[in-house]
Design a protein around this motif. Structure first.
Motif, PDB file in Angstrom:
ATOM      1  N   PRO B 545       0.530  -1.039   0.044  1.00  0.00           N
ATOM      2  CA  PRO B 545      -0.086   0.552  -0.049  1.00  0.00           C
ATOM      3  C   PRO B 545       1.266   1.145  -0.117  1.00  0.00           C
ATOM      4  CG  PRO B 545       0.046  -1.183   2.144  1.00  0.00           C
ATOM      5  CD  PRO B 545       1.048  -1.988   0.978  1.00  0.00           C
ATOM      6  N   LEU B 546       0.160   2.723  -1.317  1.00  0.00           N
ATOM      7  CA  LEU B 546       1.440   3.713  -0.971  1.00  0.00           C
ATOM      8  C   LEU B 546       0.715   4.742  -0.033  1.00  0.00           C
ATOM      9  CD1 LEU B 546       2.433   2.871  -4.247  1.00  0.00           C
ATOM     10  CD2 LEU B 546       3.988   2.562  -2.742  1.00  0.00           C
ATOM     11  N   GLU B 547      -0.096   5.556  -1.309  1.00  0.00           N
ATOM     12  CA  GLU B 547      -1.102   6.420  -0.405  1.00  0.00           C
ATOM     13  C   GLU B 547      -3.096   5.157  -0.472  1.00  0.00           C
ATOM     14  OE1 GLU B 547       0.246   9.379  -3.804  1.00  0.00           O
ATOM     15  OE2 GLU B 547      -1.655   8.772  -3.252  1.00  0.00           O
ATOM     16  N   GLU B 548      -3.190   6.648   0.151  1.00  0.00           N
ATOM     17  CA  GLU B 548      -4.351   5.933   0.273  1.00  0.00           C
ATOM     18  C   GLU B 548      -5.318   5.582  -0.772  1.00  0.00           C
ATOM     19  OE1 GLU B 548      -6.469   5.239   3.242  1.00  0.00           O
ATOM     20  OE2 GLU B 548      -7.894   4.568   2.162  1.00  0.00           O
ATOM     21  N   GLY B 549      -5.377   4.514  -0.957  1.00  0.00           N
ATOM     22  CA  GLY B 549      -6.155   3.725  -2.305  1.00  0.00           C
ATOM     23  C   GLY B 549      -5.232   3.071  -3.307  1.00  0.00           C
ATOM     24  N   TYR B 557       3.482  -3.672 -10.546  1.00  0.00           N
ATOM     25  CA  TYR B 557       2.090  -2.574 -11.626  1.00  0.00           C
ATOM     26  C   TYR B 557       0.911  -1.696 -10.538  1.00  0.00           C
ATOM     27  CZ  TYR B 557      -1.638  -5.681 -11.312  1.00  0.00           C
ATOM     28  OH  TYR B 557      -2.414  -7.260 -11.017  1.00  0.00           O
ATOM     29  N   TYR B 558       0.707  -0.825 -11.170  1.00  0.00           N
ATOM     30  CA  TYR B 558       0.216  -0.106  -9.716  1.00  0.00           C
ATOM     31  C   TYR B 558      -1.648  -0.513 -10.462  1.00  0.00           C
ATOM     32  CZ  TYR B 558       4.471   2.128  -8.617  1.00  0.00           C
ATOM     33  OH  TYR B 558       5.357   2.962  -9.107  1.00  0.00           O
ATOM     34  N   VAL B 559      -2.232   0.073  -8.502  1.00  0.00           N
ATOM     35  CA  VAL B 559      -3.925  -0.188  -8.559  1.00  0.00           C
ATOM     36  C   VAL B 559      -4.120   0.811  -8.130  1.00  0.00           C
ATOM     37  CG1 VAL B 559      -5.745  -1.031  -7.770  1.00  0.00           C
ATOM     38  CG2 VAL B 559      -4.485  -2.507  -8.873  1.00  0.00           C
ATOM     39  N   ASN B 565     -15.721   1.709  -2.580  1.00  0.00           N
ATOM     40  CA  ASN B 565     -16.595  -0.087  -2.202  1.00  0.00           C
ATOM     41  C   ASN B 565     -15.328  -0.468  -0.707  1.00  0.00           C
ATOM     42  OD1 ASN B 565     -16.112   0.553  -5.087  1.00  0.00           O
ATOM     43  ND2 ASN B 565     -17.097  -1.245  -4.666  1.00  0.00           N
ATOM     44  N   HIS B 566     -15.140  -0.920   0.139  1.00  0.00           N
ATOM     45  CA  HIS B 566     -14.987  -1.217   1.266  1.00  0.00           C
ATOM     46  C   HIS B 566     -13.500  -2.248   0.559  1.00  0.00           C
ATOM     47  CE1 HIS B 566     -13.500  -3.427   4.959  1.00  0.00           C
ATOM     48  NE2 HIS B 566     -13.917  -4.305   4.480  1.00  0.00           N
ATOM     49  N   TYR B 567     -12.441  -2.003   1.047  1.00  0.00           N
ATOM     50  CA  TYR B 567     -11.471  -2.999   0.034  1.00  0.00           C
ATOM     51  C   TYR B 567     -10.353  -3.049   1.217  1.00  0.00           C
ATOM     52  CZ  TYR B 567      -9.303   1.325  -0.675  1.00  0.00           C
ATOM     53  OH  TYR B 567      -8.710   2.570  -0.461  1.00  0.00           O
ATOM     54  N   TYR B 568      -9.387  -4.142   1.062  1.00  0.00           N
ATOM     55  CA  TYR B 568      -8.184  -4.783   2.089  1.00  0.00           C
ATOM     56  C   TYR B 568      -7.648  -5.572   1.819  1.00  0.00           C
ATOM     57  CZ  TYR B 568     -11.699  -9.001   1.707  1.00  0.00           C
ATOM     58  OH  TYR B 568     -12.894  -9.353   1.445  1.00  0.00           O
ATOM     59  N   ILE B 569      -6.968  -5.972   1.798  1.00  0.00           N
ATOM     60  CA  ILE B 569      -5.704  -7.378   1.692  1.00  0.00           C
ATOM     61  C   ILE B 569      -5.699  -8.114   2.208  1.00  0.00           C
ATOM     62  CG2 ILE B 569      -3.354  -7.702   1.182  1.00  0.00           C
ATOM     63  CD1 ILE B 569      -2.496  -4.260   0.644  1.00  0.00           C
ATOM     64  N   LYS B 570      -5.767  -9.230   1.733  1.00  0.00           N
ATOM     65  CA  LYS B 570      -6.031 -10.647   2.097  1.00  0.00           C
ATOM     66  C   LYS B 570      -4.604 -11.813   1.964  1.00  0.00           C
ATOM     67  CE  LYS B 570      -9.753 -14.136   1.902  1.00  0.00           C
ATOM     68  NZ  LYS B 570      -9.639 -15.011   1.331  1.00  0.00           N
ATOM     69  N   GLY B 573      -2.765 -17.979   1.370  1.00  0.00           N
ATOM     70  CA  GLY B 573      -1.248 -18.824   0.642  1.00  0.00           C
ATOM     71  C   GLY B 573       0.006 -17.683   0.690  1.00  0.00           C
ATOM     72  N   ASP B 574       0.886 -18.358   0.189  1.00  0.00           N
ATOM     73  CA  ASP B 574       1.945 -17.655  -0.058  1.00  0.00           C
ATOM     74  C   ASP B 574       1.698 -16.045  -1.254  1.00  0.00           C
ATOM     75  OD1 ASP B 574       3.737 -19.713  -2.666  1.00  0.00           O
ATOM     76  OD2 ASP B 574       1.613 -18.402  -2.169  1.00  0.00           O
ATOM     77  N   GLU B 575       0.405 -15.987  -1.812  1.00  0.00           N
ATOM     78  CA  GLU B 575       0.246 -14.437  -1.971  1.00  0.00           C
ATOM     79  C   GLU B 575      -0.909 -14.012  -1.467  1.00  0.00           C
ATOM     80  OE1 GLU B 575      -1.190 -14.815  -7.025  1.00  0.00           O
ATOM     81  OE2 GLU B 575      -2.411 -15.330  -6.237  1.00  0.00           O
ATOM     82  N   LYS B 576      -1.028 -12.177  -1.709  1.00  0.00           N
ATOM     83  CA  LYS B 576      -1.527 -11.136  -1.599  1.00  0.00           C
ATOM     84  C   LYS B 576      -2.821 -10.686  -2.227  1.00  0.00           C
ATOM     85  CE  LYS B 576       1.003  -9.588   2.293  1.00  0.00           C
ATOM     86  NZ  LYS B 576       2.200 -10.562   1.870  1.00  0.00           N
ATOM     87  N   GLU B 577      -3.838 -10.218  -1.884  1.00  0.00           N
ATOM     88  CA  GLU B 577      -4.588 -10.574  -2.829  1.00  0.00           C
ATOM     89  C   GLU B 577      -5.594  -8.998  -2.203  1.00  0.00           C
ATOM     90  OE1 GLU B 577      -7.305 -14.769  -3.570  1.00  0.00           O
ATOM     91  OE2 GLU B 577      -7.247 -13.649  -1.976  1.00  0.00           O
ATOM     92  N   LEU B 578      -5.381  -8.266  -3.101  1.00  0.00           N
ATOM     93  CA  LEU B 578      -6.470  -6.889  -2.887  1.00  0.00           C
ATOM     94  C   LEU B 578      -8.071  -7.213  -3.012  1.00  0.00           C
ATOM     95  CD1 LEU B 578      -6.676  -4.106  -2.525  1.00  0.00           C
ATOM     96  CD2 LEU B 578      -5.987  -3.211  -5.011  1.00  0.00           C
TER      97      LEU B 578
END
Lengths: 664, 593
Positions: B545-549, B557-559, B565-570, B573-578
Motif C-alpha cells: 500500500p502506498l497512499e490511500e487506495g 504495476y499499480y492499482v 467500496n470497502h477494500y482490503y488486502i487478504k 497461502g503465499d499470495e496476497k489479494e486486493l
C-alpha cells in the motif's frame, strides 16, 4: 506508348531466357522449364537468395538502398517512404528485421545515400536532405538541396544521388515523350537527359548529357558510371563511364548545350543531325512516321562518331539486350574483400526486367574503360533496382517491377544474396590482348576440353546508332581463332584472333569446357566490348596450339552422344517426301536463337505452339520470312507481339522452319 | 549467468557516497526528482539493492572493478520520476536509463536509447540510436533490462577491425536494439579509445536509480571451429542412423567448405554421415544447439550429444551438451531426410559459459527460403477489436480460447477473457502480431506485441462467505455467461455485458491518456446484491500500500481504487489479494504501469 511497351515486352519475352543458355546442361534440355530449373540449381550451389521476412502489409517498391554505419539499411520507395531496417542480416528463423518509418510523402524517391548523419534522396523534382534532429529515427527536416524543372510527364524520373568521393552528389534525369512523335525522347526542360553534380549548399554543375533512362548510377574507382536502357537511339543497354563533358548517345539533352550556363558539352543537336539522319518523316496524311529498322543500310556505330565529335562517349561495356537484361539498373562494386566470393573488385549490374544480376569486369586501355559482361545470378522475386552491401559481406537487393513487369512474379520487395563459400567454375575475367583475348578462370581447366574445335564459338557484332527503338546486332562476323596458349597452371587461356574489330562487341561462348575436376562452367558466355586494342607483344605462332577437330566427347560424360547430324530438306516449293528432321540439332538452334523463350511444340506459351503454326500450311520459306518480319495480325489471341529476328542465319532459319512443318 | 553480489560495494571502485546498498526501496510515482530531489525515495536497510541518491555534494558515477569484453547481462532497475542515469558498457557505450514513461516517439535520449556523443569533428560524431519502442514503465516499478554485447575486435597491431555490437537489448521483454553496431563511443565515456575489455560505468550525477538481481556472463574472444569435414552420402529415405550407418555409401568425399548438407545430390530422401575435427578453445561445458529439418544425431568422440532427434527448422533448437577438454575432438554428425515437404536445412551452433554462440555450419547450410512474412495488426487509427486465442503467461498449456484483444491509438491495450469477465493481460506499444493465426493454417492465436503483464485467468468475482475461504471457490466458471459487447459511440471502445450467478454485469475498460492508465468500471445491473459478493482486483506475491487506495502489485504495476467500496488486502497461502467488497453495485479502479 503502347507500341513501345509491347515491343519491349516482346523482346523481353523472347530474350528473357536467352541467358539460360549459359549453363551447360548435362543433357540437351527438352523444355524451358528444364532450363530454368537447371540454371537455378547450378547457381544455387554458389550464391543463394534469402528471403527477408517483411510484414505483409508493408509495400517496399524500392527506389533506393543505403547501408548505414551502425549496420542498419535505409531504403527509399516509389511510394515516397524511407524505412530504416534493423537486423536485416538475421537469417535464423527466430530473428526478424525491424522496420521503422523514417520519412514519407516524397515524390518517387529513386535513390538513397547516407552522408554525415543525414539521408539524401532524389525525388522527381529535387534532391532532398532528410535530417533527424531529435534522434527519434523520424525525419524532422526535409531540406531542398537543389530543385530542377519538370513538365509533369511521368517518364521524367530522377535518379540518385550517387555520392562522389569529394562529397558532392550526382543525380541523373530521364527524358520524356510527347505527341505526336511519342517514340522520340525529348528533353523538354533543362537537365532532362543530363547528369547533374550538386553540392551540399545547392550549387549545380551540369556534368554530361546524352542519357535516355539513366536509372543505374554507381561510383567505381571514384568515377561515375551509369547504365542506360535500350530505347530510341540506344541500341542496347550498357555501362557508360560518365566523364565530365561527355555526350553519351541520346540526342535529347543536346538542346541545352548552348542554352544553359557552363555546359561542359558543346555539341548541339543541329551539329549531330547534320551528320546523322533523325528520320523525322511524314506520311501522305501528314502524320509522323515512327522510324523502323532499315535492314539494308550501312550501320553507323555510335563510336564511329567520336572522330568527328570528340565528346562522344560510347559504352565501356555493352550489355547485349535481352541476353544481359532489358532494363539495366544499379551498378555496385564488390568491395567486400572476398566475403562475397572470388569476384572482389568487379562490378555487379542489376536488371529490372529479367530479375537478375550480371557481372562486369573492366580494364583501362589507352585511357578508356572497357570490359566484359557475364551472367551472375538469376531468380530474384521482382525487378532488381538497387543494391548495397551488408557488413557481413552479403548483398541487400531492393526490387520493384510496377509498370513494366519482370521475370520474377512479385511486384516488389527486398532479398539478400549470400555466397555459400563454394568456389564456382567461371570465367573470372576476359582481358584484351594485342592479338586477341585472355580468359582467366577461377579454377584450372581441363585443357583437353578446350582444345576441341567446337569448344568455342565466337563472333563480333555491333549495335547501330539510329533513331529507331533499339538495334538488332549487326555486322556479325565469326572470329577467326588462329590458335591459343593455355597457361601451365591451367587457369588462363590466350586466344589469338585474326579479325579483332575495334568498337565491336566480341562474344566468346565456351561449349563443354570443363575444369580439371570435371566441373562444367557455370556461365558459358562473356561479351567483351573492345573499345581499344592494347599495344604490346603478340604471341609467336610457335607458342600457339591449334584446335583439334574430330575429338570425341570423353566417354565418361553422361551426355547423349551426338546422333548423325541430318540436315533437313531446305524446302521450298518442290513437294518432297518429308526428310527426317534432326530434332536434337534443331533443339540446339531453338536454344541458340531463344525461340524456347516463347514457343513450345505443343503448349501455348507467350507464342503459339509449333504444331499450331504447322497447321497454317506455310511453306518453309514463308516461315523464314515470318521469322524475319513477324505478322502479329496472324495471331490475334496472342497479346505479345513477336520481335523481328533478322539475326538468325537463313540456313538455320530454314532448318527451324522444316522442323516446324514436320509437326503437322 | 553469475550473480553480481550486492551485499556491499566491494565490487565497485570508491565513490562519493551517493551510492549505497539497501534491502528495500520505494519511489513515489508523483515526486519528480527535479522538484523533490530524493524526497520521493524511501529505503529499508538490508542487502540486495544498489541505489543512487545523489546530491550537490555527492554525485559520482559508479565503476565496477570487473572489466568485460563480450558479455551478456541482465538486471532489474527502478527509476524515480524525472530521473536520468546511464549504463555504460565497457565504460564507453551508454545505454540510457531514463524516466520515459508515456513518451510517444522515443529518442536516443529515452530509456534504452544508445546515447549520442558531443563531438563536432565530422568523423567523430555519433548521433546515437533511438530504441525501437518505448518500453518504459511508470516510475517506482521494477523494470528489467537485458543486453548481449560484443566488444570491438582489434588486429595484432591494435587497430580496430570490427565495431562493438549490441547483439540484442531488451527492456521489460521488448526488443529495443538488435544487431546494432556502435561505430564510436558515446558521450561521457571514461575514455574515447576503444578497448577489448572495460568496466561498467553507471551514471550517478543526474538522478536516483536502483538496481537488483544483476546477473552476467563474461565471454572470452574465443571460438570453436570444425575442419577436415568428410562425408558419406546414402541415397534413400532414412530416419535413423542405424538404418544406414552400416550400408555402403553411394558417395564419399570431403567438404572443404565445411559442415553442410549441400553436397547431397538431391534435396530429399538421403542421409549424410559427416565427420570432422572440432577444435575446442578451452576446457569446459559445451552446449550444442541445432536447427534442422528432419533427423539429427551428434556424437563427439563417440559420446552422444544429440540422439535421433526429428525436428523442423521452426521448432525451438535441439539441444545437447558435453564436457570437453581443450584441443581437437572427433565429431560425427548424422543427418537424414525422409520428408519431401520441407527443404533441407542444417545449422549447428556451439556455445559455452564463456564463449559466444558460434555457428559451426557453413553460411548457406541453414538458409530459410520460405520466409514467413509477419502480419501485424495495429490500432494506430482507431480502437481495434480482434478475437484470438491467447497463451496466458505465454504458456501454451494455459491457452485461453475466448479472448478478445482491444487495441487503442493511445498505445494502451488489453486482452479481455470473455469466458471469465477478467482482464487477461495489459500492455503498451504496438497492438498484436497475428502471424501465428494468419500464416498458413495458423494456430488460431495472436501475440501481444511488446511486454504484456498477465493478470487473471480465473473469475474475478466470488462470494467470500467465510474468513479463510479461497477465492474462486463459490462461484464456478459455468455460472458465467457472456452476453454481448456494445461499442461505445463516443470512444468507440467495447463495453462487455455478461451474466454471472444470475446477475447482469456491465464491464467497461478504457484507456486514459492523461493519467497513462487503463480504467475499469464494473457495474452490477441489479438493485439488491448478495452478501459477501467480492471482486479480486489484483493478486501477487506482494501488495504494497502506498497512499490511500494506491497499491504497488509485485513491483509490476499499480492499482488505484476510485470508488467507495470497502477494500482490503487478504493473505491467501503465499499470495496476497486486493479484494473489493461489492457492497455497492459499482466498482471503479485504474491500472497504471
Amino acid at each position: 506508348m503502347n507500341q513501345n511497351i509491347k515491343m519491349k515486352a516482346a523482346l523481353f519475352y523472347f530474350f528473357s531466357f536467352a541467358f539460360m543458355l549459359q549453363v551447360v546442361a548435362q543433357e540437351d534440355p527438352s523444355s524451358v522449364d528444364d532450363f530454368v530449373a537447371k540454371l537455378n540449381q547450378a547457381e544455387e550451389n554458389y550464391y543463394k537468395i534469402i528471403n527477408i521476412p517483411v510484414p505483409e502489409n508493408l509495400l517496399l517498391e524500392i527506389g533506393g538502398v543505403a547501408t548505414l554505419p551502425d549496420g542498419r539499411v535505409a531504403v527509399s520507395t516509389r511510394r515516397g517512404d524511407v524505412w530504416l531496417i534493423e537486423n536485416s542480416e538475421s537469417y535464423i528463423m527466430n530473428g526478424k528485421p525491424h522496420f521503422k518509418l523514417f520519412a514519407s510523402g516524397l515524390h518517387e524517391a529513386l535513390g538513397c545515400a547516407y552522408k554525415d548523419n543525414a539521408l539524401y534522396v532524389a525525388q522527381r523534382g529535387e534532391l532532398t536532405k532528410l535530417i533527424d534532429n531529435d534522434g527519434d529515427d523520424v525525419a524532422d527536416v526535409y531540406q531542398t538541396i537543389y530543385k530542377w524543372p519538370l513538365t509533369g510527364h511521368y517518364h521524367e524520373y530522377s535518379y540518385g544521388p550517387a555520392l562522389a568521393p569529394d562529397g558532392t552528389f550526382f543525380v541523373t534525369g530521364n527524358v520524356s515523350f510527347v505527341d505526336p512523335e511519342w517514340w522520340r525522347g525529348v528533353s523538354a526542360v533543362p537537365m532532362r537527359g543530363w547528369t547533374m553534380k550538386i553540392t551540399e549548399d545547392g550549387q549545380m554543375e551540369p556534368w554530361a548529357t546524352g542519357q535516355r533512362s539513366p536509372c543505374g548510377l554507381g561510383i567505381i574507382d571514384g568515377e561515375l558510371f551509369y547504365t542506360d536502357n535500350q530505347g530510341d537511339w540506344v541500341g542496347s543497354g550498357g555501362v557508360w563511364h560518365v566523364k565530365k563533358g561527355a555526350f553519351l548517345g541520346h540526342p535529347a539533352g543536346l538542346v541545352w548545350t548552348d542554352k544553359i550556363e557552363n555546359s561542359p558539352v558543346k555539341l548541339t543537336q543541329d551539329e549531330l543531325y547534320a551528320v546523322i539522319d533523325k528520320r523525322q518523316k511524314k506520311n501522305d496524311q501528314g502524320d509522323f512516321i515512327k522510324p523502323e529498322n532499315e535492314t539494308n543500310e550501312t550501320a553507323v556505330l555510335f563510336a564511329d562518331l567520336k572522330e568527328k565529335f570528340p565528346e562522344v562517349q560510347s559504352p565501356a561495356v555493352w550489355l547485349p539486350h535481352g541476353i544481359f537484361g532489358i532494363s539495366n539498373s544499379q551498378i555496385l562494386q564488390d568491395n567486400t574483400s572476398g566475403k562475397f566470393g572470388p569476384f572482389a573488385g568487379q562490378i555487379l549490374v542489376g536488371d529490372q526486367g529479367q530479375s537478375k544480376i550480371m557481372r562486369v569486369d573492366m580494364e583501362v586501355i589507352n585511357g578508356e574503360y572497357q570490359g566484359v559482361v557475364f551472367d551472375f545470378k538469376q531468380g530474384f522475386q521482382s525487378g532488381v533496382l538497387r543494391m548495397d552491401w551488408l557488413n557481413d559481406g552479403s548483398l541487400f537487393v531492393g526490387m520493384t517491377n510496377r509498370g513494366w513487369g519482370s521475370a520474377g512474379n512479385r511486384d516488389e520487395g527486398i532479398q539478400r544474396l549470400i555466397w555459400t563459400g563454394k568456389m564456382p567454375f567461371e570465367m573470372k575475367t576476359v582481358k584484351a590482348m594485342p592479338d586477341g583475348f585472355q580468359i582467366e578462370f577461377t579454377k584450372p581447366i581441363d585443357p583437353q576440353t578446350f582444345l576441341k574445335t567446337a569448344s568455342i564459338e565466337a563472333q563480333s557484332f555491333a549495335y547501330k546508332y539510329h533513331p529507331v527503338y533499339g538495334s538488332p546486332p549487326v555486322n556479325n562476323e565469326p572470329l577467326k581463332i588462329q590458335g591459343m596458349k593455355i597457361s601451365e597452371d591451367g587457369k588462363t587461356v590466350r586466344l589469338v584472333i585474326n579479325n579483332l574489330r575495334k568498337n565491336y562487341i566480341h562474344e566468346l561462348r565456351l561449349n563443354d569446357v570443363k575444369s580439371a575436376d570435371g566441373e562444367a562452367l557455370l556461365h558459358q558466355v562473356g561479351y567483351y566490348t573492345l573499345k581499344n586494342i592494347p599495344e604490346g607483344e603478340k604471341l609467336a605462332a610457335t607458342d600457339l596450339v591449334k584446335f583439334r577437330s574430330g575429338m570425341k566427347t570423353a566417354a565418361k560424360s553422361t551426355t547423349k552422344t551426338e546422333t548423325k547430324p541430318k540436315a533437313t530438306a531446305v524446302a521450298s516449293n518442290t513437294k518432297k517426301q518429308p526428310e527426317p528432321v534432326d530434332v536434337k540439332a534443331v533443339n540446339k538452334l531453338l536454344q541458340k536463337y531463344t525461340c524456347f523463350a516463347c514457343h513450345n511444340a505443343d503448349k501455348k506459351l507467350v507464342g503459339p505452339p509449333y504444331k499450331e503454326i504447322a497447321k497454317r500450311g506455310y511453306s518453309d520459306a514463308k516461315i523464314v520470312e515470318l521469322i524475319y518480319k513477324p505478322n502479329p495480325k496472324n495471331w490475334p489471341d496472342y497479346a505479345t507481339e513477336m520481335a523481328p529476328m533478322p539475326q538468325v542465319p537463313k540456313a538455320d532459319a530454314l532448318k527451324i522452319a522444316a522442323y516446324i512443318n514436320s509437326l503437322k | 549467468m553469475v550473480d553480481f553480489p550486492l551485499n556491499d560495494l566491494s565490487g565497485f571502485r570508491p565513490q562519493d557516497g551517493n551510492w549505497s546498498i539497501v534491502g528495500e526501496t520505494a519511489m513515489d510515482l508523483n515526486k519528480d526528482v527535479h522538484h523533490f530531489g530524493n524526497e520521493g525515495i524511501t529505503v529499508k536497510a538490508g542487502t540486495g539493492i544498489l541505489i543512487n541518491r545523489n546530491s550537490e555534494a555527492m554525485k559520482s558515477n559508479l565503476l565496477t572493478i570487473m572489466e568485460h569484453g563480450d558479455m551478456e547481462i541482465e538486471f532489474e532497475f527502478m527509476m524515480p520520476k524525472g530521473s536520468n542515469s546511464g549504463f555504460y558498457l565497457q565504460g564507453r557505450y551508454e545505454v540510457q536509463l531514463y524516466d520515459s514513461w508515456g513518451s510517444k516517439q522515443p529518442k536516443y535520449s529515452d530509456l534504452g536509447g544508445i546515447y549520442r556523443n558531443w563531438e563536432t569533428e565530422k568523423d567523430k560524431i555519433y548521433m546515437g540510436k533511438a530504441p525501437l519502442i518505448n518500453a518504459a514503465k511508470a516510475p517506482g516499478l521494477w523494470q528489467k533490462m537485458y543486453i548481449s554485447f560484443k566488444a570491438p575486435r582489434f588486429d595484432a597491431t591494435g587497430k580496430k577491425v570490427a565495431n562493438a555490437i549490441i547483439k540484442l537489448a531488451k527492456i521489460n521483454g521488448a526488443i529495443v536494439h538488435e544487431n546494432v553496431e556502435l561505430p564510436l563511443p558515446t558521450g561521457g565515456a571514461i575514455n574515447n579509445m576503444e578497448v577489448a575489455k572495460g568496466p561498467i560505468l553507471i551514471q550517478g550525477d543526474h538522478g536516483g536509480v536502483a538496481f537488483k538481481n544483476i546477473k552476467y556472463r563474461l565471454m572470452e574472444n574465443e571460438a570453436a571451429s570444425v575442419s577436415n569435414v568428410t562425408y558419406k552420402y546414402y541415397k534413400g529415405p532414412y530416419s535413423y542412423e542405424k538404418d544406414y550407418v552400416n550400408k555402403k555409401p553411394d558417395k564419399v568425399g570431403s567438404s572443404p567448405e565445411g559442415l553442410t548438407w549441400e553436397m547431397a545430390e538431391v534435396k530429399n530422401f538421403f542421409a549424410l554421415h559427416l565427420t570432422g575435427d572440432i577444435d575446442i578453445p578451452s576446457d569446459g561445458n559445451y552446449y550444442f544447439s541445432a536447427i534442422h529439418n528432419s533427423n539429427l544425431s551428434l556424437y563427439i568422440d563417440g559420446d552422444t550429444v544429440i540422439k535421433n532427434k526429428r525436428a523442423w527448422d521452426w521448432d525451438p533448437p535441439t539441444k545437447g551438451s558435453i564436457e570437453l577438454k581443450k584441443g581437437k575432438h572427433k565429431m560425427d554428425l548424422f543427418y537424414s531426410r525422409a520428408d519431401a515437404w520441407v527443404q533441407p536445412s542444417l545449422g549447428l551452433f556451439i556455445a559455452s559459459d564463456k564463449m559466444q554462440s558460434t555457428p559451426l555450419h557453413t553460411f548457406s547450410s541453414l538458409v530459410h527460403r520460405e520466409a514467413i512474412y509477419p502480419m501485424y495488426v495495429d490500432a494506430d487509427d482507431k480502437p481495434t477489436i480482434l478475437r484470438a486465442f491467447l497463451d496466458f503467461n505465454q504458456d501454451l498449456s494455459l491457452r485461453r480460447s475466448h479472448t478478445i484483444g482491444v487495441g487503442d491509438p493511445s498505445g494502451i491495450h488489453y486482452v479481455y477473457d470473455y469466458d471469465l469477465g477478467a482482464i487477461s493481460c495489459i500492455w503498451k506499444g504496438n497492438f498484436v502480431d497475428a502471424t501465428p493465426m494468419w500464416n498458413s493454417r495458423g494456430d488460431g492465436s495472436f501475440r501481444p506485441e511488446g511486454f504484456p503483464i498477465y493478470l487473471d485467468n480465473t473469475l474475478q468475482m466470488d462470494l467470500l462467505v467465510s474468513e479463510n475461504q479461497k477465492f474462486n471457490s463459490m462461484i464456478a466458471e459455468d455460472q458465467y455467461t457472456p452476453k454481448s459487447y456494445v461499442i461505445n459511440p463516443f470512444t468507440k471502445t467495447p463495453v462487455f455485458h455478461y451474466e454471472i450467478a444470475g446477475m447482469k454485469v456491465k464491464d467497461e475498460i478504457y484507456p486514459d491518456v492523461i493519467t497513462n492508465s487503463l480504467i475499469r468500471e464494473v457495474v452490477i445491473e441489479q438493485d439488491t446484491l448478495p452478501k459477501h459478493l467480492s471482486f479480486r482486483v489484483a493478486h501477487g506475491k506482494s501488495i504494497m500500500p502506498l497512499e490511500e487506495g494506491f497499491f504497488n502489485i509485485d513491483g509490476k504495476y499499480y492499482v488505484k481504487m476510485e470508488t467507495t467500496n470497502h477494500y482490503y488486502i487478504k493473505e491467501s497461502g503465499d499470495e496476497k489479494e486486493l479484494i473489493a467488497t461489492l457492497n455497492i453495485p459499482k466498482l471503479r479502479y485504474s491500472l497504471i504501469w
